[in-house]
Design a protein around this motif. Structure first.
Motif, PDB file in Angstrom:
ATOM      1  N   THR A  23      41.527 -35.119-106.028  1.00 27.52           N
ATOM      2  CA  THR A  23      41.180 -34.468-104.768  1.00 27.52           C
ATOM      3  C   THR A  23      41.060 -35.499-103.648  1.00 27.52           C
ATOM      4  O   THR A  23      41.559 -35.293-102.539  1.00 27.52           O
ATOM      5  N   THR A  43      46.568 -26.072-104.577  1.00 30.55           N
ATOM      6  CA  THR A  43      46.404 -26.360-105.997  1.00 30.55           C
ATOM      7  C   THR A  43      47.203 -25.358-106.823  1.00 30.55           C
ATOM      8  O   THR A  43      47.458 -24.235-106.367  1.00 30.55           O
ATOM      9  N   THR A  45      45.905 -24.974-109.870  1.00 30.19           N
ATOM     10  CA  THR A  45      44.796 -24.635-110.777  1.00 30.19           C
ATOM     11  C   THR A  45      43.646 -24.082-109.928  1.00 30.19           C
ATOM     12  O   THR A  45      43.721 -22.966-109.450  1.00 30.19           O
ATOM     13  N   ILE A  47      40.489 -25.538-106.949  1.00 24.23           N
ATOM     14  CA  ILE A  47      39.805 -26.597-106.213  1.00 24.23           C
ATOM     15  C   ILE A  47      38.727 -25.969-105.349  1.00 24.23           C
ATOM     16  O   ILE A  47      38.749 -24.763-105.075  1.00 24.23           O
ATOM     17  N   GLU A 105      47.277 -30.392-106.011  1.00 23.46           N
ATOM     18  CA  GLU A 105      46.442 -30.822-107.126  1.00 23.46           C
ATOM     19  C   GLU A 105      46.790 -29.922-108.312  1.00 23.46           C
ATOM     20  O   GLU A 105      46.466 -28.741-108.323  1.00 23.46           O
TER      21      GLU A 105
END
Length: 234
Positions: A23, A43, A45, A47, A105
């Motif tokens: 991050t 992202t 996923t 964050i 990310e």
């Protein structure tokens, strides 16, 4: 030299995976790249929402374009549990057409400095132009069970045991087995000892390895290419 220059981050989508500073790296790169063009952060996923950037959750390309014209850098993400952001509503493949640079990310490590990956990890977008794997030097010298996310997988790939110390050699064995990143950045290398350990890792890998401290804004390239391969530790 900027971090973007050190890592050779160019236009298109760059994925950040591993542990130990993804991050921080994403937003540091975003600040640098904003001087060259427009930037999207997101992202694949989950964050936490950044407090310093506009956050867009919808799928309107026009809204993204307007926000980029006004702010230069935006974060895209759909609301997720625990106040986090998930992947953007727009398809990842569309993002490089909306901004000069896209930073994703693409991994989770639960705040731990080192990580091994299960088969479904990391979630690297198919359109990624490059993938940078981060590792935290603070994990070296600590028991694998304490320093590594997915310690069982780490041990299976390296031949180590959970109570063994995390070292450049067993990390190199994991990275060589996984072959996930185009290059490695060892973060938290803000002492001479940490840089030495990062150099040991660089000597064992066939990819470029850089190291330094993202918080202090200091880094260096340790290798263009390392060894041709690595044998499992004995």
């Amino acid at each position: 030299m900027t971090l973007a220059g050190l890592l050779g981050v160019g236009p298109g989508l760059t994925a950040l995976i591993g542990g130990g500073g993804k991050t921080t790296a994403m937003y540091l790169l975003a600040r640098e790249l904003c001087r060259r063009g427009t930037v999207i952060c997101c992202t694949s996923t989950r964050i936490l929402p950044p407090p310093h950037l506009p956050v867009l959750s919808g799928d309107s390309r026009a809204a993204v374009g307007q926000a980029l014209a006004e702010a230069g850098c935006v974060c895209l993400g759909a609301p997720a549990p625990e106040g986090k952001l998930g992947p953007p509503a727009l398809d990842m493949a569309a993002l490089p057409g909306l901004a000069d640079y896209v930073l994703v990310e693409a991994d989770g490590s639960r705040g731990l400095p080192l990580k091994a990956h299960l088969p479904h990890e990391p979630v690297i977008p198919a359109c990624a132009a490059q993938t940078v794997l981060l590792a935290g030097a603070s994990g070296f010298g600590r028991p694998i069970r304490e320093a590594v996310h997915r310690p069982e997988r780490y041990c299976a790939l390296s031949g180590a045991s959970p109570g063994d110390t995390a070292t450049p050699r067993n990390l190199a064995a994991v990275l060589a087995a996984e072959r996930l990143g185009d290059q490695v950045f060892v973060n938290q290398a803000d002492t001479a000892e940490a840089l030495t350990l990062a150099g040991e890792l660089a000597a064992l890998l066939p990819w470029p390895v850089c190291a330094g401290s993202l918080q202090r804004g200091k880094w260096t390239c340790l290798s263009s290419y390392g060894a041709a391969g690595i044998s499992p530790p004995v």
